[in-house]
Write an enzyme that holds these catalytic residues in place. Sequence first.
Site, PDB file in Angstrom:
ATOM      1  N   CYS A   5      50.943  32.158  56.008  1.00 18.56           N
ATOM      2  CA  CYS A   5      50.464  31.223  54.977  1.00 18.56           C
ATOM      3  C   CYS A   5      51.642  30.617  54.205  1.00 18.56           C
ATOM      4  O   CYS A   5      52.572  31.313  53.830  1.00 18.56           O
ATOM      5  CB  CYS A   5      49.523  31.961  54.024  1.00 18.56           C
ATOM      6  SG  CYS A   5      48.819  30.876  52.763  1.00 18.56           S
TER       7      CYS A   5
ATOM      8  N   CYS B 236      51.908  33.356  46.864  1.00 12.46           N
ATOM      9  CA  CYS B 236      51.195  34.342  46.030  1.00 12.46           C
ATOM     10  C   CYS B 236      51.939  35.694  46.104  1.00 12.46           C
ATOM     11  O   CYS B 236      52.044  36.283  47.198  1.00 12.46           O
ATOM     12  CB  CYS B 236      49.755  34.502  46.522  1.00 12.46           C
ATOM     13  SG  CYS B 236      48.932  32.913  46.780  1.00 12.46           S
TER      14      CYS B 236
ATOM     15  N   CYS C 125      50.641  38.837  48.022  1.00 12.52           N
ATOM     16  CA  CYS C 125      49.923  38.722  49.295  1.00 12.52           C
ATOM     17  C   CYS C 125      50.743  39.062  50.541  1.00 12.52           C
ATOM     18  O   CYS C 125      51.808  38.496  50.781  1.00 12.52           O
ATOM     19  CB  CYS C 125      49.347  37.316  49.434  1.00 12.52           C
ATOM     20  SG  CYS C 125      48.273  37.183  50.884  1.00 12.52           S
TER      21      CYS C 125
ATOM     22  N   CYS D  46      32.081  38.207  54.886  1.00 16.75           N
ATOM     23  CA  CYS D  46      33.030  37.239  54.328  1.00 16.75           C
ATOM     24  C   CYS D  46      34.209  37.029  55.265  1.00 16.75           C
ATOM     25  O   CYS D  46      34.908  37.976  55.626  1.00 16.75           O
ATOM     26  CB  CYS D  46      33.514  37.721  52.964  1.00 16.75           C
ATOM     27  SG  CYS D  46      34.707  36.589  52.220  1.00 16.75           S
TER      28      CYS D  46
ATOM     29  N   CYS E 241      29.881  34.305  53.650  1.00  9.70           N
ATOM     30  CA  CYS E 241      30.846  33.875  52.644  1.00  9.70           C
ATOM     31  C   CYS E 241      32.126  33.497  53.377  1.00  9.70           C
ATOM     32  O   CYS E 241      32.415  34.039  54.444  1.00  9.70           O
ATOM     33  CB  CYS E 241      31.083  35.038  51.674  1.00  9.70           C
ATOM     34  SG  CYS E 241      32.356  34.712  50.453  1.00  9.70           S
TER      35      CYS E 241
ATOM     36  N   CYS F 223      31.966  32.728  44.300  1.00  2.54           N
ATOM     37  CA  CYS F 223      32.522  34.071  44.187  1.00  2.54           C
ATOM     38  C   CYS F 223      33.945  33.885  43.666  1.00  2.54           C
ATOM     39  O   CYS F 223      34.790  33.309  44.361  1.00  2.54           O
ATOM     40  CB  CYS F 223      32.533  34.750  45.554  1.00  2.54           C
ATOM     41  SG  CYS F 223      33.417  36.324  45.552  1.00  2.54           S
TER      42      CYS F 223
ATOM     43  N   ARG G 254      32.023  42.904  41.626  1.00  2.00           N
ATOM     44  CA  ARG G 254      32.418  43.671  42.815  1.00  2.00           C
ATOM     45  C   ARG G 254      33.658  44.521  42.583  1.00  2.00           C
ATOM     46  O   ARG G 254      34.707  44.015  42.161  1.00  2.00           O
ATOM     47  CB  ARG G 254      32.655  42.719  43.993  1.00  2.00           C
ATOM     48  CG  ARG G 254      32.959  43.453  45.301  1.00  2.00           C
ATOM     49  CD  ARG G 254      32.935  42.544  46.520  1.00  2.00           C
ATOM     50  NE  ARG G 254      31.690  41.806  46.592  1.00  2.00           N
ATOM     51  CZ  ARG G 254      31.591  40.489  46.554  1.00  2.00           C
ATOM     52  NH1 ARG G 254      32.654  39.749  46.489  1.00  2.00           N
ATOM     53  NH2 ARG G 254      30.419  39.901  46.608  1.00  2.00           N
TER      54      ARG G 254
HETATM   55  N1  SAM Z   1      44.000  31.930  51.394  1.00  2.00           N
HETATM   56  C1  SAM Z   1      42.794  31.957  50.680  1.00  2.00           C
HETATM   57  C2  SAM Z   1      42.993  32.019  49.187  1.00  2.00           C
HETATM   58  O1  SAM Z   1      44.052  32.413  48.714  1.00  2.00           O
HETATM   59  O2  SAM Z   1      42.058  31.676  48.486  1.00  2.00           O
HETATM   60  C3  SAM Z   1      41.866  33.096  51.100  1.00  2.00           C
HETATM   61  C4  SAM Z   1      42.406  34.453  51.413  1.00  2.00           C
HETATM   62  S1  SAM Z   1      43.206  35.330  50.083  1.00  2.00           S
HETATM   63  C5  SAM Z   1      43.939  36.663  50.912  1.00  2.00           C
HETATM   64  C6  SAM Z   1      41.828  36.003  49.164  1.00  2.00           C
HETATM   65  C7  SAM Z   1      42.113  36.805  47.920  1.00  2.00           C
HETATM   66  O3  SAM Z   1      42.564  38.115  48.270  1.00  2.00           O
HETATM   67  C8  SAM Z   1      43.194  36.319  46.961  1.00  2.00           C
HETATM   68  O4  SAM Z   1      42.743  35.304  46.150  1.00  2.00           O
HETATM   69  C9  SAM Z   1      43.501  37.568  46.164  1.00  2.00           C
HETATM   70  O5  SAM Z   1      42.721  37.604  45.002  1.00  2.00           O
HETATM   71  C10 SAM Z   1      43.114  38.702  47.113  1.00  2.00           C
HETATM   72  N2  SAM Z   1      44.295  39.499  47.504  1.00  2.00           N
HETATM   73  C11 SAM Z   1      45.239  39.132  48.380  1.00  2.00           C
HETATM   74  N3  SAM Z   1      46.199  40.084  48.478  1.00  2.00           N
HETATM   75  C12 SAM Z   1      45.859  41.071  47.623  1.00  2.00           C
HETATM   76  C13 SAM Z   1      46.451  42.306  47.260  1.00  2.00           C
HETATM   77  N4  SAM Z   1      47.609  42.692  47.775  1.00  2.00           N
HETATM   78  N5  SAM Z   1      45.817  43.085  46.370  1.00  2.00           N
HETATM   79  C14 SAM Z   1      44.636  42.677  45.836  1.00  2.00           C
HETATM   80  N6  SAM Z   1      44.031  41.523  46.141  1.00  2.00           N
HETATM   81  C15 SAM Z   1      44.628  40.709  47.004  1.00  2.00           C
HETATM   82  C1  DTB Z   2      38.565  39.387  46.983  1.00  2.00           C
HETATM   83  O1  DTB Z   2      38.494  39.164  45.767  1.00  2.00           O
HETATM   84  N1  DTB Z   2      39.202  40.428  47.517  1.00  2.00           N
HETATM   85  C2  DTB Z   2      39.125  40.379  48.955  1.00  2.00           C
HETATM   86  C3  DTB Z   2      38.245  39.127  49.228  1.00  2.00           C
HETATM   87  N2  DTB Z   2      38.013  38.625  47.916  1.00  2.00           N
HETATM   88  C4  DTB Z   2      38.701  38.088  50.141  1.00  2.00           C
HETATM   89  C5  DTB Z   2      40.446  40.387  49.604  1.00  2.00           C
HETATM   90  C6  DTB Z   2      41.288  41.602  49.229  1.00  2.00           C
HETATM   91  C7  DTB Z   2      42.527  41.571  50.038  1.00  2.00           C
HETATM   92  C8  DTB Z   2      43.389  42.786  49.856  1.00  2.00           C
HETATM   93  C9  DTB Z   2      44.633  42.724  50.664  1.00  2.00           C
HETATM   94  C10 DTB Z   2      44.405  42.646  52.153  1.00  2.00           C
HETATM   95  O2  DTB Z   2      43.611  43.435  52.713  1.00  2.00           O
HETATM   96  O3  DTB Z   2      45.057  41.817  52.790  1.00  2.00           O
HETATM   97 FE1  SF4 Z   3      47.904  32.428  51.364  1.00  2.00          FE
HETATM   98 FE2  SF4 Z   3      47.629  34.963  50.646  1.00  2.00          FE
HETATM   99 FE3  SF4 Z   3      47.943  33.099  48.799  1.00  2.00          FE
HETATM  100 FE4  SF4 Z   3      45.625  33.195  50.215  1.00  2.00          FE
HETATM  101  S1  SF4 Z   3      46.406  34.729  48.791  1.00  2.00           S
HETATM  102  S2  SF4 Z   3      46.846  31.388  49.701  1.00  2.00           S
HETATM  103  S3  SF4 Z   3      46.434  33.903  52.190  1.00  2.00           S
HETATM  104  S4  SF4 Z   3      49.460  33.666  50.350  1.00  2.00           S
END
Ligand code: SAM
Ligand code: DTB
Ligand code: SF4
Length: 349
Positions: free
Chosen positions: A58, A62, A65, A102, A134, A194, A266
Site C-alpha cells: 500500500c 499509516c 500498518c 468484511c 462489508c 462502520c 466492536r
Molecule cells: N486500506 C484501507 C483503509 O485504510 O481504510 C482498508 C484496510 S486498513 C488495514 C483497515 C483498518 O485496519 C485501518 O483503518 C486501521 O484502523 C486498522 N489497522 C490496521 N493496522 C492495524 C494495527 N496494526 N493495529 C490495529 N488496527 C490496525
Molecule cells: C477495523 O477497525 N479493524 C479491522 C477491520 N476494521 C478492517 C482490521 C484490523 C487489522 C489489524 C492488523 C492486521 O491484521 O493487519
Molecule cells: Fe494502506 Fe494500511 Fe493505511 Fe489501509 S491502513 S491505507 S492498508 S497503509
Amino acid sequence: MTKIKRMIKNNWTLNEIRDIYNEPLLELIYRAATVHREYNDTAEVQVCTLLSIKTGGCPEDCAYCPQAARYHTDITVQSLMQTNDVLAYAQKAKDAGSTRFCMGAAWREVRDNKDFDRVLDMVKSVNELGMEVCCTLGMLNDEQAKKLADAGLHAYNHNLDTSSEYYNEIITTRTYDDRLHTLDNVRKAGITVCCGGIIGLGETHEDRIKMLHTLSTLPEHPESVPINALVRIKGTPLENNPKVDIWDMVRMIATARILMPATMVRLSAGRTEMSVSEQALCFMAGANSIFAGDKLLTTPNPSFEEDNAMFALLGLKPREAFKGAAISEVERDYATTNDHALQEMRSGL
Ligand code: SAM
Ligand code: DTB
Ligand code: SF4
C-alpha cells in the site's frame, strides 16, 4: 413488531464527553451497561469475519500498518484474490457461525478498473450467501459508493483512527477531511457506516475524547464503531509503543456505548493479548461485536473454537444477520436534544 421510540443524541459537547470518559471506572462501566440494556439485547454479539483480499504494497504511510509498502514488515504481498477463493472462505466463516463478512484491500483508494469489477462480483456473491457484506477498500467517490450499494454492499469500513489533531502524526498521505468525505459518500449511497479507531498510537486521552466527539456528532451515528487496540508490528514506526492497557480499552468502549447507544461497538484488534475475563469486562462495558476467525487481516486473532467457548461461558450468542442496527425495529430520532430532554425521553420509556 412493536415500535419503541428511543432518542439518539448527536449534539454531544466535548465537555459532556470529557465528563463521561473521566467518570470513576466502575461508575462508567455501570452506566454503560445500563444504557446497553436499554437499547440492545445484551446476550447478542455480532460475529464478523475478516479477509484480506489484497494484501500489502500500500502506498499510504499509516504508522501502525503492516501493509504499508514503505515499512519493512514480515507480510507476504498478494494481489487481488479470485472470487471463488473468497467465496469459499466466506462459506467457511458462515459455517463457523459468522453472520458478517468484511473484505479488506490494501489500497489508498478504489480505482475504476477490472479489480473493482471483481470486488463488485465478490460483494454480489457473498451477499447471496445471506451474510452481511462489508468492505474496506480505502477512499471512494460517490459513483463507486453507488456501485457497491447496487452490488448489495451492507456496510463500508473506513476508520478515523484518532483525533483530527493527532492524525498528521500517524498518517501524512491523506487528510482527516478525505476520510470524512468518503464516509459522506458511503452514507449518501445508503450503505451503513462502520467507522472507529485505534488506541495505543501514542495519542492522549484528549485525542480519544475528540475522536469520540467526531463520531458521536456525525449527522447519523455510524451503525458500527470498531475500537482497535494497536497491534504492534515489527518494522512499523509504532513497533515499540507500550501495550494498550485493558482499562483504557474498557473506558473507550464504555464511553462509546453511552454516546452511541444503538451502535454496534466492536471489540476489534488486540484480543489475542486479552484474557477471557478482560474481554468479559469489555462486553459488560457495552461491546457487542467481535472479529472472529484465527486471522484479522494479516495478524492473529482467537480461533472460532476459543470464541465459542468464551460465548458459552459468558452466556453470549451470535447475533443473526440483517437485524440491522441494534435498534432496527425502533425508530431513530436524531433530534438535536439536550441532556434534560434525553433523560425525560428515557424515563418515559
Ligand atoms: N486500506 C484501507 C483503509 O485504510 O481504510 C482498508 C484496510 S486498513 C488495514 C483497515 C483498518 O485496519 C485501518 O483503518 C486501521 O484502523 C486498522 N489497522 C490496521 N493496522 C492495524 C494495527 N496494526 N493495529 C490495529 N488496527 C490496525
Ligand atoms: C477495523 O477497525 N479493524 C479491522 C477491520 N476494521 C478492517 C482490521 C484490523 C487489522 C489489524 C492488523 C492486521 O491484521 O493487519
Ligand atoms: Fe494502506 Fe494500511 Fe493505511 Fe489501509 S491502513 S491505507 S492498508 S497503509
